[in-house]
Motif scaffolding. Structure first.
Motif, PDB file in Angstrom:
ATOM      1  N   ILE A  31      41.915  28.255  -9.417  1.00  0.00           N
ATOM      2  CA  ILE A  31      40.990  27.147  -9.289  1.00  0.00           C
ATOM      3  C   ILE A  31      41.535  25.934 -10.028  1.00  0.00           C
ATOM      4  CG2 ILE A  31      39.674  27.715 -11.374  1.00  0.00           C
ATOM      5  CD1 ILE A  31      38.060  26.553  -8.124  1.00  0.00           C
ATOM      6  N   ASN A  32      41.290  24.763  -9.487  1.00  0.00           N
ATOM      7  CA  ASN A  32      41.522  23.506 -10.196  1.00  0.00           C
ATOM      8  C   ASN A  32      40.151  22.926 -10.523  1.00  0.00           C
ATOM      9  OD1 ASN A  32      44.380  23.534  -9.975  1.00  0.00           O
ATOM     10  ND2 ASN A  32      44.208  22.817  -7.863  1.00  0.00           N
ATOM     11  N   GLN A  33      39.856  22.769 -11.802  1.00  0.00           N
ATOM     12  CA  GLN A  33      38.527  22.310 -12.191  1.00  0.00           C
ATOM     13  C   GLN A  33      38.628  21.146 -13.164  1.00  0.00           C
ATOM     14  OE1 GLN A  33      37.481  26.255 -13.838  1.00  0.00           O
ATOM     15  NE2 GLN A  33      36.998  25.185 -15.771  1.00  0.00           N
ATOM     16  N   LEU A  34      37.607  20.290 -13.108  1.00  0.00           N
ATOM     17  CA  LEU A  34      37.571  19.082 -13.928  1.00  0.00           C
ATOM     18  C   LEU A  34      36.202  18.964 -14.573  1.00  0.00           C
ATOM     19  CD1 LEU A  34      38.869  16.346 -14.810  1.00  0.00           C
ATOM     20  CD2 LEU A  34      37.836  15.341 -12.748  1.00  0.00           C
ATOM     21  N   ASN A  35      36.196  18.705 -15.873  1.00  0.00           N
ATOM     22  CA  ASN A  35      34.958  18.474 -16.612  1.00  0.00           C
ATOM     23  C   ASN A  35      35.023  17.087 -17.245  1.00  0.00           C
ATOM     24  OD1 ASN A  35      33.718  18.689 -19.670  1.00  0.00           O
ATOM     25  ND2 ASN A  35      32.391  19.638 -18.153  1.00  0.00           N
ATOM     26  N   ILE A  36      34.009  16.256 -16.981  1.00  0.00           N
ATOM     27  CA  ILE A  36      33.957  14.896 -17.507  1.00  0.00           C
ATOM     28  C   ILE A  36      32.654  14.719 -18.278  1.00  0.00           C
ATOM     29  CG2 ILE A  36      33.955  12.441 -16.931  1.00  0.00           C
ATOM     30  CD1 ILE A  36      35.359  13.140 -14.323  1.00  0.00           C
ATOM     31  N   SER A  37      32.733  14.141 -19.470  1.00  0.00           N
ATOM     32  CA  SER A  37      31.536  13.826 -20.237  1.00  0.00           C
ATOM     33  C   SER A  37      31.680  12.433 -20.827  1.00  0.00           C
ATOM     34  CB  SER A  37      31.314  14.848 -21.359  1.00  0.00           C
ATOM     35  OG  SER A  37      32.383  14.823 -22.282  1.00  0.00           O
ATOM     36  N   ALA A  38      30.550  11.723 -20.960  1.00  0.00           N
ATOM     37  CA  ALA A  38      30.573  10.364 -21.490  1.00  0.00           C
ATOM     38  C   ALA A  38      29.294  10.090 -22.251  1.00  0.00           C
ATOM     39  CB  ALA A  38      30.744   9.339 -20.366  1.00  0.00           C
ATOM     40  N   TYR A  45      29.734  15.972 -15.873  1.00  0.00           N
ATOM     41  CA  TYR A  45      29.906  16.480 -14.508  1.00  0.00           C
ATOM     42  C   TYR A  45      31.044  17.487 -14.517  1.00  0.00           C
ATOM     43  CZ  TYR A  45      31.062  16.736  -9.545  1.00  0.00           C
ATOM     44  OH  TYR A  45      31.323  17.196  -8.283  1.00  0.00           O
ATOM     45  N   THR A  46      30.816  18.627 -13.863  1.00  0.00           N
ATOM     46  CA  THR A  46      31.833  19.666 -13.742  1.00  0.00           C
ATOM     47  C   THR A  46      32.031  19.997 -12.267  1.00  0.00           C
ATOM     48  OG1 THR A  46      31.220  20.627 -15.877  1.00  0.00           O
ATOM     49  CG2 THR A  46      32.517  22.002 -14.393  1.00  0.00           C
ATOM     50  N   THR A  47      33.275  19.975 -11.810  1.00  0.00           N
ATOM     51  CA  THR A  47      33.571  20.325 -10.426  1.00  0.00           C
ATOM     52  C   THR A  47      33.463  21.839 -10.250  1.00  0.00           C
ATOM     53  OG1 THR A  47      35.936  20.567 -10.880  1.00  0.00           O
ATOM     54  CG2 THR A  47      35.152  18.371 -10.277  1.00  0.00           C
ATOM     55  N   LYS A  48      33.878  22.328  -9.085  1.00  0.00           N
ATOM     56  CA  LYS A  48      33.917  23.777  -8.901  1.00  0.00           C
ATOM     57  C   LYS A  48      34.730  24.412 -10.030  1.00  0.00           C
ATOM     58  CE  LYS A  48      33.385  24.135  -3.882  1.00  0.00           C
ATOM     59  NZ  LYS A  48      34.009  24.634  -2.623  1.00  0.00           N
ATOM     60  N   ALA A  49      34.252  25.558 -10.544  1.00  0.00           N
ATOM     61  CA  ALA A  49      34.887  26.189 -11.702  1.00  0.00           C
ATOM     62  C   ALA A  49      34.867  27.695 -11.532  1.00  0.00           C
ATOM     63  CB  ALA A  49      34.169  25.777 -12.990  1.00  0.00           C
ATOM     64  N   ARG A  50      35.694  28.356 -12.326  1.00  0.00           N
ATOM     65  CA  ARG A  50      35.772  29.813 -12.262  1.00  0.00           C
ATOM     66  C   ARG A  50      36.061  30.356 -13.653  1.00  0.00           C
ATOM     67  NH1 ARG A  50      36.605  33.428  -8.109  1.00  0.00           N
ATOM     68  NH2 ARG A  50      37.100  31.795  -6.586  1.00  0.00           N
ATOM     69  N   ASN A  51      35.173  31.226 -14.127  1.00  0.00           N
ATOM     70  CA  ASN A  51      35.397  31.923 -15.394  1.00  0.00           C
ATOM     71  C   ASN A  51      35.622  33.405 -15.184  1.00  0.00           C
ATOM     72  OD1 ASN A  51      35.075  29.615 -16.987  1.00  0.00           O
ATOM     73  ND2 ASN A  51      32.846  29.866 -17.031  1.00  0.00           N
ATOM     74  N   ASP A  52      35.504  33.844 -13.943  1.00  0.00           N
ATOM     75  CA  ASP A  52      35.607  35.254 -13.627  1.00  0.00           C
ATOM     76  C   ASP A  52      36.441  35.429 -12.369  1.00  0.00           C
ATOM     77  OD1 ASP A  52      34.547  38.087 -12.751  1.00  0.00           O
ATOM     78  OD2 ASP A  52      33.822  37.760 -14.789  1.00  0.00           O
TER      79      ASP A  52
END
Length: 817
Positions: A692-699, A717-724
């Protein structure tokens, strides 16, 4: 305490300590090609090091750089250019003090400043500046909770959800910088909780209890080796002023249901005695709206059946927390203390659901209405004894002894009814009490190596004892009958011994820190049998080295480069080793895995910092024996069984950038973006490779309005993500806003906030099982309007830093049923 296991390879550790000490002493005094290094030592009126004092480097009365003193009272400045400078030192309860003029190059590279107490109480404090919501420091990110208006009235879990680089999944698992496996500590003490249990604690804990949250991606050897992704340290509020003083905070919030948080912080110091008392009471009504659609497939991939499960959870919880203690200053060099704390959480609610079976065409086959009443009681008591002694100006020692007792009780009542003529009705119930006892002790020794070096060494031992009973019964129409197929009694004992050494030294433009920690683990587990199930036992012993360190290069006064590396471990949560059944609903169970092994990781990071404005980093981590959910599917009964196992490896490449700027005098902005490329490879019935390619942005935007109001707009905002390996999380985010102003001659503060304005903070995803898939979406009571009032009273004299205890990683690994 039970017998303590001996630590093997002690001679190896001793040799390593001597080698590191020899290397540290081989360094020379610092001298920088582009400037000069200087250390200012700040002491209080009793000549004790002043931890947390602010030191500003001034030239022509203009501030160039600000440094906060460490535990030794030292503020270190690097790459000072030729010229005349002064230092402005300030600390709560003391008079601001300006040093003499230093001309660089100077004939000394260190000096000492003694602070003077303020002799009268301040009737009014004029605040001309406030802490930034997010601070970027060497090796950590600091979240100043009160500095963010939108944190008012929220829980600690809600603060974490919008913190830079932090994500929370539907099971309460917390990830840092895109990596799962975080050690969560409170005041440097692990919580002993994990997953859903940690989620319950943090969602019951008010943000008004917390002053800061430290996000530490690469901890040193002094910290417990647990936490593959690093450590999240939650620092509760401590009033450190002399005399009698304190604060009171109350907040009321309204979402779908009401919420109320209250906290009282008191401190009294006179002569050689300092006492403190903190009390928090929280009342919250909550909801969880869950929709799940499960599909079952045959060997050819064709759908054979579908199960639609909408569920609605609602309930209430009460949280009472008390922390009190006493510090006694035997002499200017020696302090002893005792800290007592206790937590009581009562959470209860109802779950109403309808499970509808559909044929492949989507036509209804049958439907079952399910009702579930649950009652959870969490009680914790802890005692800490501590000693701090300064042996000499170069040496000090600290001793901590801790004892903790947990009582966790969970009761469940299930009613299932077939919605059809002549349909059946069945009832079942479960009682799951757990008792956990933990004893821990540690000794830490610190030695200064010249003006720019420090050696730290220590030893620690902890012992944990868990007694977990799961008793299930079914109603046969006339009486309750024991269900021995699900019932279980699990006993677990664990002992961890650790020793560490760490050296930090400056040399010209370089700062080098290196250390190693050795931890030896031994545990025994017993699953007692019953009339249906046989008893079983298993045990394991293992020892591992955990090296860590960093090299930092200060190119000039604006630019620095840091390379960090470390090896870490995640041990299985106590409850995850217990092979008993925990019923989620009629068609979903959860069970433990006694064969679960610890997972290990190597973490590397290269970062560049430009002043305090911009930080850019590139990271890589490799996790072995990766913890992943295991999904076992019994198609004949339609039951899905959740468990956990070691499925293989996880690789994570990350790039992050954080910026902190002030475009205008009335506007400050802090933002961070973290990109991760993750690969998860393992075996769970089949060979899996997920990426997975994931991006997390906070401001966070802070605005000053008319010199009186502070406003904020923040979000993430968090895009598609995978922890498992088998679960994909869909995009999620949140937008919040708030405003605050001082009242009552600035002794009080009013805050109003709206969290999750657009109601977009859902947990949504897609899970792949063997021969089955499941889509899910979870909505919570996250859009909340909150009004908060805080009142501060008392004098402004500063007290000393108190101990937070020795309890280590064990807290991270307790479950509350």
């Amino acid at each position: 305490m039970q017998n303590i296991y001996l630590i093997p390879s002690v001679r190896k550790i001793a040799c390593l300590c001597l080698l590191l000490l020899f290397c540290a002493n081989a360094y020379c005094q610092p001298k920088t090609e582009n400037g000069y290094n200087f250390s200012l030592i700040v002491v209080n009126e009793k000549l004790q090091p002043e931890d947390g004092a602010t030191v500003k480097l001034l030239k022509d009365d203009k501030p160039l750089k600000t440094v906060v003193t460490n535990a030794n009272g030292t503020a270190k400045f690097v790459s000072i250019q030729t010229g005349a400078y002064t230092f402005l030192v300030s600390s709560a309860g003391y008079k601001p003090q300006t040093s003499r003029v230093y001309h660089f190059p100077a004939d000394v590279n260190t000096d000492t400043v003694k602070l003077q107490l303020v002799t009268t109480a301040l009737q009014q404090v004029n605040v001309t500046a406030h802490a930034q919501p997010i601070e970027l420091q060497q090796g950590k990110v600091i979240v100043n909770v009160d500095a963010s208006v939108t944190n008012t009235g929220s829980t600690v879990l809600e603060v974490l959800e919008k913190s830079p680089g932090v994500t929370v999944d539907r099971n309460g698992g917390i990830s840092l910088q895109g990596k799962a496996g975080v050690l969560v500590t409170i005041d440097d003490k692990p919580t002993y909780l994990s997953g859903a249990d940690l989620n319950n604690l943090l969602s019951s804990m008010s943000s008004s209890q917390v002053s800061q949250i430290e996000l530490i991606a690469n901890p040193t050897a002094k910290y417990d080796a647990s936490g593959n992704a690093g450590i999240i340290n939650i620092k509760t509020k401590k009033n450190r002023q002399k005399g009698f003083n304190g604060s009171f905070t109350t907040s009321v919030g309204q979402g779908v249901y009401p919420k109320n948080n209250n906290s009282l912080i008191l401190n009294y110091r006179i002569g050689k005695i300092n006492t403190f008392f903190n009390y928090n009471f929280n009342y919250v009504e909550y909801l969880t709206d869950l929709y799940a659609l499960r599909k079952y497939y045959d060997e050819n991939g064709a759908v054979t059946a579908m199960l639609r499960q909408p569920s609605y959870f609602s309930g209430k919880f009460f949280n009472n927390t008390i922390k009190t203690g006493l510090d006694y200053f035997i002499s200017p060099k020696t302090t002893i203390g005792i800290v007592l704390s206790g937590t009581s959480i009562h959470r209860y609610g109802n779950n109403l659901a309808t499970a509808t079976w559909l044929d492949p065409a989507g036509a209804v086959d049958s439907a079952i209405a399910t009702g579930n009443k649950n009652d959870n009681r969490f009680k914790n008591g802890a005692i800490n004894l501590n000693l701090r002694h300064t042996i000499s100006p170069l040496q000090d020692i600290a001793v901590d002894l801790d004892y903790l007792h947990y009582s966790l009780e969970t009761s469940q009542d299930f009613n299932n009814e077939l919605l059809a003529p002549g349909g059946y009705k069945d009832e079942s119930r479960g009682n799951i009490p757990t008792t956990i006892k933990i004893a821990s002790g540690k000794v830490d020794y610190t030695l200064k190596l010249g003006e720019t070096g420090t050696l730290q060494s220590g030893i620690k031992s902890s012992y944990s004892n868990t007694d977990n009973l799961a008793a299930y019964q079914n109603f046969d129409g006339t009486q309750w009958v024991d269900d021995y197929t699900k019932s279980n009694h699990f006993l677990y004992k664990e002992n961890i011994n650790a020793v560490y050494t760490s050296v930090e030294k400056k040399y010209n433009k370089f700062t080098i820190q290196g250390g190693v920690r050795y931890e030896y683990t031994s545990y025994k587990a017993n699953q007692l049998g019953n009339a249906v199930q046989k008893d079983s036992a298993f045990s394991r012993n293992y020892g591992e080295f955990f090296p860590s360190g960093y090299i930092s290069y200060q190119a000039d006064s604006s630019h620095s480069l840091t390379l960090t590396a470390g090896r870490r471990i995640d041990r299985p949560v106590f409850q995850n080793l217990n092979p008993f059944y925990f019923i989620i609903n009629k068609y979903t169970y959860e069970t433990g895995n006694p064969y679960l092994l610890p997972q290990f990781s190597w973490n590397f990071e290269l970062s560049h910092q430009y002043k305090n404005l911009l930080t850019t980093s590139v990271s890589y981590s490799n996790i072995k024996n990766y913890f992943s959910q295991l999904f076992l599917n019994d198609a004949t009964k339609g039951i899905l069984l959740y468990s956990q196992g070691n499925v293989g490896h996880t690789y994570n490449i990350g790039v992050s950038q954080a910026v902190s700027v002030t475009p205008f005098s009335w506007w400050s902005l802090t933002a961070q973006a973290t990109f991760n490329h993750k690969q998860l490879r393992g075996f769970n019935g089949n060979t899996y490779t997920s990426q997975i390619n994931q991006l997390n942005i906070s401001a966070n935007n802070q605005f000053t309005i008319a010199k009186t109001y502070t406003a904020e707009i923040s979000g993430f905002y968090t895009t598609k993500a995978r922890n498992d390996v088998q679960e994909l999380l869909y995009p999620t985010g949140q937008l919040s806003a708030g405003i605050a102003r001082p009242v009552l001659k600035k002794k009080g503060t009013l805050k109003f906030s709206v969290r999750d304005i657009l109601y977009t903070n859902a947990m949504e995803g897609f899970t792949s099982f063997p021969n089955a898939t499941e889509y899910f979406k979870i909505m919570r009571d996250s859009r909340v309007f909150t009004l908060t009032f805080t009142y501060r009273f008392g004098k402004t004299y500063k007290t000393v830093k108190r101990s937070d205890g020795s309890a280590a990683e064990e807290m991270e690994r307790v479950g509350n049923g």
